[in-house]
Design an enzyme around this catalytic site. Structure first.
Site, PDB file in Angstrom:
ATOM      1  CB  SER A  57      14.689  24.675  35.129  1.00  0.00           C
ATOM      2  OG  SER A  57      14.760  23.958  36.347  1.00  0.00           O
ATOM      3  CE1 TYR A  89      11.675  20.649  33.023  1.00  0.00           C
ATOM      4  CE2 TYR A  89      13.383  20.931  34.692  1.00  0.00           C
ATOM      5  CZ  TYR A  89      12.242  21.382  34.057  1.00  0.00           C
ATOM      6  OH  TYR A  89      11.669  22.573  34.451  1.00  0.00           O
TER       7      TYR A  89
END
Ligand SMILES: NC(=O)c1ccc[n+]([C@@H]2O[C@H](COP(=O)([O-])OP(=O)(O)OC[C@H]3O[C@@H](n4cnc5c(N)ncnc54)[C@H](O)[C@@H]3O)[C@@H](O)[C@H]2O)c1
Length: 246
Positions: free
Chosen positions: A140, A150
């Site tokens: 990501s 995350y």
């Protein structure tokens, strides 16, 4: 038909980028194995695609992933391409590292990181029998900017991509990472408020439009092809130029 005779297995393939990948590869002649927790959506997608099967898989469960690869071997003769999309999301897990509840940290790392280890370990023997293959790991943009919990899990995915590339090169298996910016999967569109999306597009991206699932799938179709046969261990950002601007 660039992928005739090939089998692609996609974790988290029932929706979003994974679903778009299944559609893209089947359109190019491949057979698809949709491995997802959401077996109802996965089954409906496989029926729609035709040359596809759905298997209920929790990527945290090595036995379930092994059974999925066995199903792929039985249905299509083996796995050539593995795309690791299954993940727990930025919306819930994109918190400061010291704020995220420890039980949630463990869940997230179990799915986002250990889930990839499980899937690759399970698919490796099948790819070896086929003479090689390609693994694509979804990282990501959050692995590069303002690291949250995350983001740390996605930084670990970048690390896995490098490490696995070295371990699997002798088997003629390439490992590539894709780090999307903001892409229009249903979950992102539902969770990210419009004003937040507009700000990202207009103030942060160099290319002033919403990222699309197809932008990511086009990259998969290139990186899994022989045209990319000299590329392994890299993670490539696909985010419309974000975060190139300060
Ligand atoms: N969409 C974006 O903007 C974006 C941006 C950066 C990175 N990513 C990454 O791309 C990947 C796909 O994202 P998306 O937006 O398409 O996601 P999505 O929410 O649309 O789909 C995720 C799928 O994974 C499945 N899943 C979740 N946990 C699972 C588990 N334990 N075992 C098996 N399946 C499981 C879900 O059922 C769902 O079908 C993810 O790794 C995500 O982190 C997405």
């Amino acid at each position: 038909m660039r992928y005739s005779g090939k089998t692609v297995m996609i974790t988290g393939g029932a929706q979003g980028i994974g679903e778009a990948a299944a559609r893209g590869f089947v359109q190019e002649g491949a057979a698809a194995v949709i491995a997802d927790l959401d077996i109802d959506r996965a089954t409906a997608l496989a029926a729609d695609l035709g040359r596809a099967i759905a298997v209920e898989v929790d990527v945290r469960d090595r036995d379930a992933i092994d059974a999925c690869v066995a199903a792929a071997d039985a249905a299509f003769g083996g796995v050539d391409i593995l795309i690791n999309c299954a993940a727990l999301h930025n919306f819930t897990y994109g918190q400061p590292t010291l704020k995220l509840d420890i039980a949630k940290w463990r869940d997230m790392l179990d799915v986002n990181v250990v889930g990839i280890v499980n899937a690759v370990a399970a698919a490796q023997p099948s790819m070896q029998r086929r003479g090689g293959g390609v693994v694509v790991n979804l990282a990501s943009i959050n692995a590069y900017i303002g690291l949250s919990a995350y983001g740390v899990s996605k930084l670990a995915v970048r690390g896995l991509t490098s490490a696995m590339a070295g371990e699997l090169a002798p088997d003629n298996i390439r490992v590539v990472g894709i780090a999307p910016g903001m892409v229009d999967s249903e979950s992102v569109m539902a969770e990210l408020p419009q004003h937040h999306r507009d700000a990202l597009i207009n103030q942060m991206q160099l290319i002033k439009r919403q990222g699309r699932r197809e932008d990511i799938v086009n990259a998969f179709l290139f990186f899994c092809s022989d045209q990319a046969s000299f590329i392994t261990g890299e993670t490539i950002i696909i985010g419309g130029g974000y975060p190139a601007l300060p």
